[in-house]
Design a protein around this motif. Structure first.
Motif, PDB file in Angstrom:
ATOM      1  N   GLY A  95       7.889 -17.995 -39.913  1.00  0.00           N
ATOM      2  CA  GLY A  95       7.841 -18.430 -41.307  1.00  0.00           C
ATOM      3  C   GLY A  95       8.473 -19.801 -41.419  1.00  0.00           C
ATOM      4  N   ASP A  96       9.481 -19.920 -42.296  1.00  0.00           N
ATOM      5  CA  ASP A  96      10.111 -21.235 -42.461  1.00  0.00           C
ATOM      6  C   ASP A  96      11.334 -21.391 -41.559  1.00  0.00           C
ATOM      7  N   GLY A 131      15.537 -11.099 -42.704  1.00  0.00           N
ATOM      8  CA  GLY A 131      14.506 -11.407 -41.727  1.00  0.00           C
ATOM      9  C   GLY A 131      13.284 -11.983 -42.406  1.00  0.00           C
ATOM     10  N   PRO A 132      12.221 -12.339 -41.651  1.00  0.00           N
ATOM     11  CA  PRO A 132      12.141 -12.260 -40.188  1.00  0.00           C
ATOM     12  C   PRO A 132      13.032 -13.316 -39.527  1.00  0.00           C
ATOM     13  N   GLY A 133      13.540 -12.919 -38.369  1.00  0.00           N
ATOM     14  CA  GLY A 133      14.529 -13.765 -37.703  1.00  0.00           C
ATOM     15  C   GLY A 133      15.888 -13.107 -37.829  1.00  0.00           C
ATOM     16  N   PRO A 134      16.920 -13.750 -37.315  1.00  0.00           N
ATOM     17  CA  PRO A 134      18.244 -13.140 -37.386  1.00  0.00           C
ATOM     18  C   PRO A 134      18.741 -13.025 -38.820  1.00  0.00           C
ATOM     19  N   ALA A 150       6.657 -15.464 -21.873  1.00  0.00           N
ATOM     20  CA  ALA A 150       6.097 -14.356 -22.660  1.00  0.00           C
ATOM     21  C   ALA A 150       6.532 -14.369 -24.117  1.00  0.00           C
ATOM     22  N   LEU A 151       7.555 -15.150 -24.450  1.00  0.00           N
ATOM     23  CA  LEU A 151       8.054 -15.114 -25.832  1.00  0.00           C
ATOM     24  C   LEU A 151       7.002 -15.638 -26.804  1.00  0.00           C
ATOM     25  N   SER A 152       6.692 -14.802 -27.787  1.00  0.00           N
ATOM     26  CA  SER A 152       5.743 -15.174 -28.838  1.00  0.00           C
ATOM     27  C   SER A 152       6.446 -14.948 -30.166  1.00  0.00           C
ATOM     28  N   PRO A 153       5.937 -15.501 -31.259  1.00  0.00           N
ATOM     29  CA  PRO A 153       6.583 -15.239 -32.549  1.00  0.00           C
ATOM     30  C   PRO A 153       6.728 -13.743 -32.845  1.00  0.00           C
ATOM     31  N   SER A 154       5.711 -12.927 -32.484  1.00  0.00           N
ATOM     32  CA  SER A 154       5.831 -11.500 -32.828  1.00  0.00           C
ATOM     33  C   SER A 154       6.887 -10.808 -31.961  1.00  0.00           C
TER      34      SER A 154
END
Ligand code: ZN
Length: 348
Positions: free
Chosen positions: A67-68, A219-222, A314-318
């Motif tokens: 997101g932002d 969230g999303p995120g910490p 392998a890290l993706s946003p999801s």
């Protein structure tokens, strides 16, 4: 006088940077101005640190958007030992404490901070100028023994560092020895985002007064609670947030959390990351799905450290969203913390 075991000076005699090594005799540089020269001096006489700094200069990173919000992923093989450290009581008891002076390598020296703390160079850095602030006594990692020093160090280094605390169950690799860390200020995405809130960017504010502003970032995120203002109101509000989190988690003495503090223009910024799991589900997944990611304060502040190339790739946003959802306090419990805290701050 000979220091008694467990006293503030036990074992540290002879472990400090020699007088005059980092500043000319007769000069009195600020703490923040001493840290860079201390790191250079220490790297000049401690080959392990010099090698780690060369390795750090070669780490890769890339940004992912949630997101932002921005999360920076870092591939840093030098962090493998810390990331996979077993921190259960039995494992900790079986290893010598690497923050006690008797177990430090002979080359490692410290910079005194007050009567009770020693600044050391971290030999497994995540960012340039990565320090460990160790208490002079071997005593357990405990948030209530750390908060005032966390805020004081952030204030005393005046914009040079972000100071962090990892709870014993949330990323501290020495849960048996009270310590903080400090990294160069202005490099962690959530620290930068928080200063933007201080500068007026819209946020979900809990309190907005001249001496204290507090806000919540879900969230999303910490997930995080932010506090900024004068040192005393920030310390009171942060302590109230630790109390509220402890009640909600049913762990009043040591709620699961990470903390970050920074200072600027006479103001102190403090971020509290309320935690759930120490490690996300992908840490325990069978190979090849396994991802060795073990978030502490730096990861919660938006710099996600990976120690294997395949995990970094392998890290993706999801996946990043899942990692933060599993390791941050769940939404329903966050609402309870918010209610308790708003009530406390209304009367503060
Ligand atoms: Zn120790």
């Amino acid at each position: 006088m000979i220091a008694a075991p467990g006293s503030a000076d036990s074992g540290w005699a002879g472990r400090f940077v020699p007088r005059g090594a980092i500043a000319p005799a007769g000069s009195f540089p600020t703490l923040g101005a001493q840290l860079g020269p201390f790191m250079e001096w220490q790297a000049g006489c401690w080959p392990r640190l010099a090698q780690a700094r060369v390795g750090l200069a070669q780490v890769c990173s890339r940004d992912l958007s949630l997101g932002d919000r921005v999360v920076r992923a870092q591939f840093n093989p030098g962090r493998a030992v810390s990331t996979t450290a077993e921190v259960d009581a039995a494992s900790i008891q079986q290893r010598p404490c690497f923050l006690c002076p008797t177990n430090l390598p002979p080359e490692e020296k410290g910079l005194a901070y007050g009567r009770h703390w020693v600044v050391l160079a971290n030999p497994a850095p995540i960012l340039p100028d990565h320090f460990v602030l160790a208490h002079r006594e071997h005593r357990p990692q405990r948030v209530r023994d750390a908060i005032s020093t966390l805020l004081a160090f952030a204030g005393d280094t005046r914009g040079h560092t972000a100071c962090i605390y990892n709870g014993p169950a949330c990323g501290a690799s020495a849960p048996d020895h009270l310590h903080l860390q400090a990294v160069q200020a202005g490099l962690l995405p959530e620290e930068l985002a928080a200063w933007r809130v201080v500068d007026g960017e819209p946020a979900d504010l809990l309190v907005d007064r001249p001496r204290l502003r507090a806000w919540l970032v879900p969230g999303p995120g910490p997930v995080l609670l932010g506090f900024c203002g004068q040192a005393r109101p920030v310390e009171r509000a942060l302590t109230a947030a630790v109390d509220a989190l402890g009640m909600v988690q049913g762990e009043p003495d040591e709620p699961r959390l990470n903390l970050l503090a920074s200072g600027r223009d006479g103001q102190v910024l403090a971020l509290l990351f309320p935690r759930d799991a120490h490690r996300p589900a992908c840490y325990r997944a069978p190979e090849p799905e396994r991802r060795i990611i073990s978030p502490g304060a730096i990861d919660m502040a938006g710099l996600l450290v990976t120690v294997r190339q395949r995990d970094f790739d392998a890290l993706s946003p999801s996946l990043v969203r899942d990692i933060y959802r599993e390791t941050s306090l769940a939404t329903e419990r966050l609402a309870l913390v918010r209610d308790l805290l708003e009530r406390r701050l209304a009367y503060a």
